[in-house]
Design a protein around this motif. Sequence first.
Motif, short mmCIF file in Angstrom:
data_model
loop_
_atom_site.label_atom_id
_atom_site.label_comp_id
_atom_site.label_asym_id
_atom_site.label_seq_id
_atom_site.Cartn_x
_atom_site.Cartn_y
_atom_site.Cartn_z
N SER A 1 -12.44 51.15 7.52
CA SER A 1 -13.64 50.71 6.71
C SER A 1 -13.06 49.29 5.90
O SER A 1 -13.91 48.46 5.73
N LYS A 2 -11.94 49.44 5.17
CA LYS A 2 -11.49 48.14 4.63
C LYS A 2 -11.23 46.89 5.33
O LYS A 2 -11.58 45.79 5.06
N TRP A 3 -10.83 47.27 6.74
CA TRP A 3 -10.71 45.92 7.44
C TRP A 3 -12.20 45.53 7.84
O TRP A 3 -12.35 44.28 7.88
N TYR A 4 -12.88 46.45 8.05
CA TYR A 4 -14.32 46.09 8.27
C TYR A 4 -15.05 45.29 7.31
O TYR A 4 -15.71 44.19 7.51
N ARG A 5 -14.88 45.78 6.28
CA ARG A 5 -15.49 45.15 4.88
C ARG A 5 -14.90 43.61 4.65
O ARG A 5 -15.60 42.68 4.28
N GLN B 1 -20.20 51.34 2.22
CA GLN B 1 -21.44 50.89 3.34
C GLN B 1 -20.36 50.80 4.59
O GLN B 1 -20.69 51.32 5.65
N ALA B 2 -19.12 50.20 4.29
CA ALA B 2 -18.33 49.98 5.58
C ALA B 2 -17.76 51.16 6.00
O ALA B 2 -17.71 51.49 7.07
N ARG B 3 -17.42 52.35 4.94
CA ARG B 3 -17.20 53.57 5.31
C ARG B 3 -18.00 54.42 6.12
O ARG B 3 -17.74 55.26 6.77
N TRP C 1 -8.45 39.73 7.80
CA TRP C 1 -8.19 41.10 7.90
C TRP C 1 -7.30 41.33 8.85
O TRP C 1 -6.89 42.72 8.90
N THR C 2 -6.71 40.53 9.49
CA THR C 2 -5.91 40.92 10.52
C THR C 2 -4.34 41.03 10.29
O THR C 2 -3.54 41.66 10.75
N THR C 3 -4.21 40.41 9.15
CA THR C 3 -2.76 40.36 8.37
C THR C 3 -2.53 40.58 7.10
O THR C 3 -1.59 41.30 6.77
N ASP C 4 -3.55 40.50 6.29
CA ASP C 4 -3.41 40.71 4.77
C ASP C 4 -3.41 42.18 4.22
O ASP C 4 -2.99 42.62 3.40
N ILE C 5 -4.55 43.01 5.10
CA ILE C 5 -4.72 43.96 4.37
C ILE C 5 -3.71 45.14 5.02
O ILE C 5 -3.40 46.22 4.40
#
Length: 126
Positions: A72-76, A90-92, A6-10
């Motif tokens: 939200s995407k990073w959280y998910r 849900q993340a949103r 989540w730190t690099t790919d998204i």
Amino acid sequence: MAEPAWTTDICPQKRRPLGRAAMAADENLDPQTRTELEAAAFRTLVAHLRERTDVQNIDLMNLAGFCRNCLSKWYRAAAEEKGLDIDYEQAREIVYGMPYGEWKDKYQKEASAEQKAKFAVSHPGH
């Protein structure tokens, strides 16, 4: 230790290396403390964005290259990495503090021609 996806790919932006002072401070933190500080910073950012409903996502994208939806995407993605089943909606809701449709109805404004033009330049093909 490998960076979590989540730190690099998204995020389309490249991560920048830390400066010397930040690297020294970061190296002196045990992993638990670092995680707690990062989590506190995230919670503060989310609380701030919930209060600043006047700031539109397109403004965030144009100025910072990310918005509430990106968070939200990073959280998910982080939840998925931990084997947790949290979907995008849900993340949103976690980030927006309410269902996205409700936030959109209450606070989202139509983007101006200027905002759209700026977005087209800063995020071509998006």
